[in-house]
Scaffold this motif. Structure first.
Motif, short mmCIF file in Angstrom:
data_model
loop_
_atom_site.label_atom_id
_atom_site.label_comp_id
_atom_site.label_asym_id
_atom_site.label_seq_id
_atom_site.Cartn_x
_atom_site.Cartn_y
_atom_site.Cartn_z
N ALA A 78 -7.05 26.56 29.30
CA ALA A 78 -6.42 25.74 29.79
C ALA A 78 -6.31 24.10 29.76
O ALA A 78 -5.66 23.32 29.95
CB ALA A 78 -6.29 25.86 31.56
N ALA A 79 -7.72 23.84 29.12
CA ALA A 79 -7.95 22.27 28.75
C ALA A 79 -7.61 22.13 27.39
O ALA A 79 -7.76 20.92 26.95
CB ALA A 79 -9.51 22.34 28.83
N ASP A 80 -6.74 23.00 26.74
CA ASP A 80 -6.59 22.78 25.46
C ASP A 80 -5.03 23.46 25.15
O ASP A 80 -4.71 24.21 24.60
CB ASP A 80 -7.48 23.42 24.36
N ILE A 81 -4.21 22.51 25.86
CA ILE A 81 -2.67 23.03 25.73
C ILE A 81 -1.81 21.56 24.93
O ILE A 81 -2.08 20.39 25.61
CB ILE A 81 -2.12 23.22 27.16
N VAL A 82 -1.09 22.26 24.17
CA VAL A 82 -0.15 21.03 23.36
C VAL A 82 1.16 21.54 23.40
O VAL A 82 1.63 22.74 23.01
CB VAL A 82 -0.74 20.71 21.92
N ILE A 83 2.03 20.86 24.00
CA ILE A 83 3.47 21.39 24.01
C ILE A 83 4.52 20.46 23.35
O ILE A 83 4.52 19.22 23.53
CB ILE A 83 3.91 21.35 25.70
N ASP A 84 5.05 21.00 22.47
CA ASP A 84 5.97 20.41 21.44
C ASP A 84 7.47 20.67 22.10
O ASP A 84 7.70 21.88 21.80
CB ASP A 84 5.87 20.47 20.28
N ALA A 85 8.30 19.81 22.82
CA ALA A 85 9.17 20.26 23.38
C ALA A 85 10.64 19.34 22.79
O ALA A 85 10.42 18.28 22.43
CB ALA A 85 9.02 19.86 24.83
N LYS A 86 11.79 20.18 22.81
CA LYS A 86 12.93 19.59 22.46
C LYS A 86 14.24 19.86 23.26
O LYS A 86 14.25 20.98 23.94
CB LYS A 86 13.58 20.16 20.69
N SER A 87 15.04 18.97 23.45
CA SER A 87 16.11 19.34 24.47
C SER A 87 17.64 18.33 23.89
O SER A 87 17.38 17.41 23.22
CB SER A 87 15.73 18.85 25.87
N GLY A 88 18.50 19.21 24.39
CA GLY A 88 19.80 18.42 24.18
C GLY A 88 20.13 17.36 24.74
O GLY A 88 19.42 16.95 25.92
N VAL A 135 -2.28 18.08 30.05
CA VAL A 135 -1.64 18.79 29.21
C VAL A 135 -0.95 17.79 28.24
O VAL A 135 -0.66 16.60 28.63
CB VAL A 135 -0.41 19.41 29.72
N GLY A 136 -1.17 18.05 26.74
CA GLY A 136 -0.44 17.20 25.78
C GLY A 136 1.10 17.74 25.94
O GLY A 136 1.36 19.01 25.65
N PHE A 137 1.61 16.75 25.83
CA PHE A 137 3.36 16.96 26.17
C PHE A 137 4.21 15.98 25.32
O PHE A 137 3.98 14.63 25.69
CB PHE A 137 3.71 17.23 27.34
N THR A 138 4.98 16.23 24.25
CA THR A 138 5.77 15.23 23.81
C THR A 138 7.22 15.86 23.48
O THR A 138 7.65 17.09 23.00
CB THR A 138 5.20 15.16 22.25
N PRO A 139 8.12 15.22 24.06
CA PRO A 139 9.58 15.54 24.39
C PRO A 139 10.22 14.87 22.99
O PRO A 139 9.96 13.81 22.61
CB PRO A 139 10.00 15.02 25.43
N HIS A 140 11.28 15.73 22.74
CA HIS A 140 12.24 15.16 21.72
C HIS A 140 13.65 15.23 21.77
O HIS A 140 14.10 16.33 22.41
CB HIS A 140 12.10 15.97 20.14
#
Length: 350
Positions: free
Chosen positions: A174-184, A233-238
Motif C-alpha cells: 500500500a505504500a507504493d501505489i501510483v494512479i494514472d487517471a483520465k476523465s471526460g 497515494v501517487g495520483f495524476t488526473p488527465h
C-alpha cells in the motif's frame, strides 16, 4: 414498498443533477417533487436540459423556498461549501429527510483534512459522525443507517473499487501505489472554464491538478483505512476530449510472496456477487465504451513486465457509477430497496 418516496434534487442544472434525473424518473419507488437551480429558478427543466423535457418534472425553484419536511430524501448536487451549510440546516432542524450528497463536503472524516484540501473551514464537523462514506460495495451497513450519505468522487470510486480489496488482503504494498487517471470533460462540471472549451480540450490530452487534486485526500483516507497504515497515494488526473467516461490505471508493487494471479483472485472473490462491478476475463482491456451510460465498473489485472509489479485498470462512467448512479444505488440501500432498482441500463455503444 408501494408508495413512492418523495425526493428533492438541489442543483438540478448541473451534469450530475441531469444524470440523476435521467436515471431517477424511471425508478419505480422515487418521485421528484422539487428541483432547485437558483440561477434558473422559475424556468421549466426543459429550458435548461432539453433532453429532460416532457417528463412531468417540476419547475425549477430557489433553495430558500423549500419545505424540507415534505421529502423523504434530498439529493444534493451543489458545489462544495454550499452543500455543507444547507445540509447542516436540514439535519439540525428537521427529523427528515435523509441526505444523499454528491459534493465533497462530508466525504473526509477529518475536518482538518477538509480545510487543507478545500480551502475553508468546515462549518459543521460535528455532523461528520452522522455521515457514511457512500462507496456502495464497501460501506453498505453504514449507508443503511446514516442520515447523511456522502457519495465518493468519481476518481476515488474507480480507484478504490480496484484497490480496497487488495489493500485489505495485503497482496500489494500500500505504500507504493501510483494512479494514472483520465476523465471526460463533464467531470469538470458545467460552468464556463477555458480549459474545457471545445477549441482548448478538443484533440488534446492534458494533465491537471498535478500532485494537488482534491480527490487525493479520499484516496489516502480510504486506502489507509483498508491497509491499516498511513498511506499517501501517487495520483495524476488527465482531461480527455470526450463528454463522459473515466479510466484509471493503477501501478502497484506486489507484496512479498504474492503474484498477479493472487491479485485477480482477490478481486474476483470480492466482487463475484456484486451486480455493478465486473472483473473481466484474463487479457481483456477495460475501456470506457464498455460502461458508458451504465452504473458498471469494469476491472482487470495485468502482470507488469517489471518483476514484482502488477497493473490494475478500472473504468466507469464518471456521471453514473462515479456520481448519479452511485447516489441512486445508495438511495436503494438506505431505504431497503433492491440495490439494482432503476440502474439496470445497458451501456451505450457506439
Amino acid at each position: 414498498m408501494s408508495t413512492k418516496l418523495k425526493a428533492a434534487l438541489l442543483g438540478a442544472s448541473g451534469y450530475t443533477g441531469a444524470d440523476l434525473l435521467r436515471l431517477g424518473v424511471l425508478h419505480p419507488q422515487l418521485e421528484f417533487t422539487a428541483l432547485t437551480a437558483n440561477t434558473h429558478a422559475g424556468k421549466p427543466l426543459g429550458a435548461v436540459f432539453p433532453h429532460l423535457d416532457g417528463l412531468g418534472l417540476p419547475q425549477l425553484q430557489q433553495t430558500d423556498d423549500m419545505n424540507w419536511d415534505e421529502f423523504d430524501v434530498v439529493f444534493c448536487g451543489l458545489p462544495h461549501a454550499t452543500s455543507q451549510a444547507i445540509i447542516a440546516e436540514i439535519v439540525e432542524n428537521h427529523d427528515r429527510p435523509r441526505i444523499i450528497d454528491m459534493s465533497a463536503d462530508y466525504r473526509l472524516r477529518d475536518p482538518d483534512s477538509y480545510q487543507k484540501w478545500y480551502g475553508n473551514k468546515h462549518i459543521a464537523p460535528h455532523l461528520q459522525q452522522k455521515a457514511a462514506y457512500g462507496l456502495s460495495e464497501h460501506y453498505r451497513d453504514e449507508i443503511k443507517e446514516a442520515r447523511i450519505i456522502a457519495c465518493p468522487g468519481c476518481y476515488p470510486t474507480a480507484a478504490l473499487l480496484a484497490l480496497i480489496p487488495l489493500a485489505k488482503a495485503k497482496v500489494v504494498d500500500a505504500a507504493d501505489i501510483v494512479i494514472d487517471a483520465k476523465s471526460g470533460v463533464s467531470g469538470a462540471g458545467r460552468g464556463l472554464k477555458q480549459n474545457t472549451l471545445f477549441a482548448e480540450a478538443g484533440e488534446s490530452l492534458s494533465p491537471y491538478a498535478v500532485a494537488s487534486h482534491r480527490h487525493s485526500a479520499e484516496l489516502d483516507q480510504e486506502i489507509s483505512l483498508a491497509a491499516g497504515q498511513d498511506v499517501v497515494v501517487g495520483f495524476t488526473p488527465h482531461l480527455i476530449p470526450m463528454s463522459r467516461g473515466e479510466l484509471v490505471t493503477c501501478h502497484l508493487k506486489l507484496a512479498e510472496g504474492h503474484t498477479a494471479t493472487d491479485v485477480r483472485e482477490r478481486l474476483k472473490a470480492s466482487y463475484d456477487n456484486e451486480p455493478f462491478v465486473q472483473i473481466l476475463e484474463d487479457g481483456v482491456f477495460p475501456s470506457t465504451n464498455m460502461v458508458r451510460g451504465s452504473n458498471l465498473c469494469k476491472i482487470n489485472v495485468f502482470e507488469d513486465r517489471i518483476p514484482g509489479r502488477v497493473i490494475v485498470i478500472a473504468t466507469l462512467d464518471n456521471l453514473v457509477k462515479g456520481s448519479a448512479g452511485q447516489a441512486i444505488q445508495n438511495f436503494n440501500i438506505a431505504f431497503g430497496l433492491e440495490e439494482t432498482t432503476g440502474l439496470q441500463q445497458v451501456a451505450l455503444f457506439p
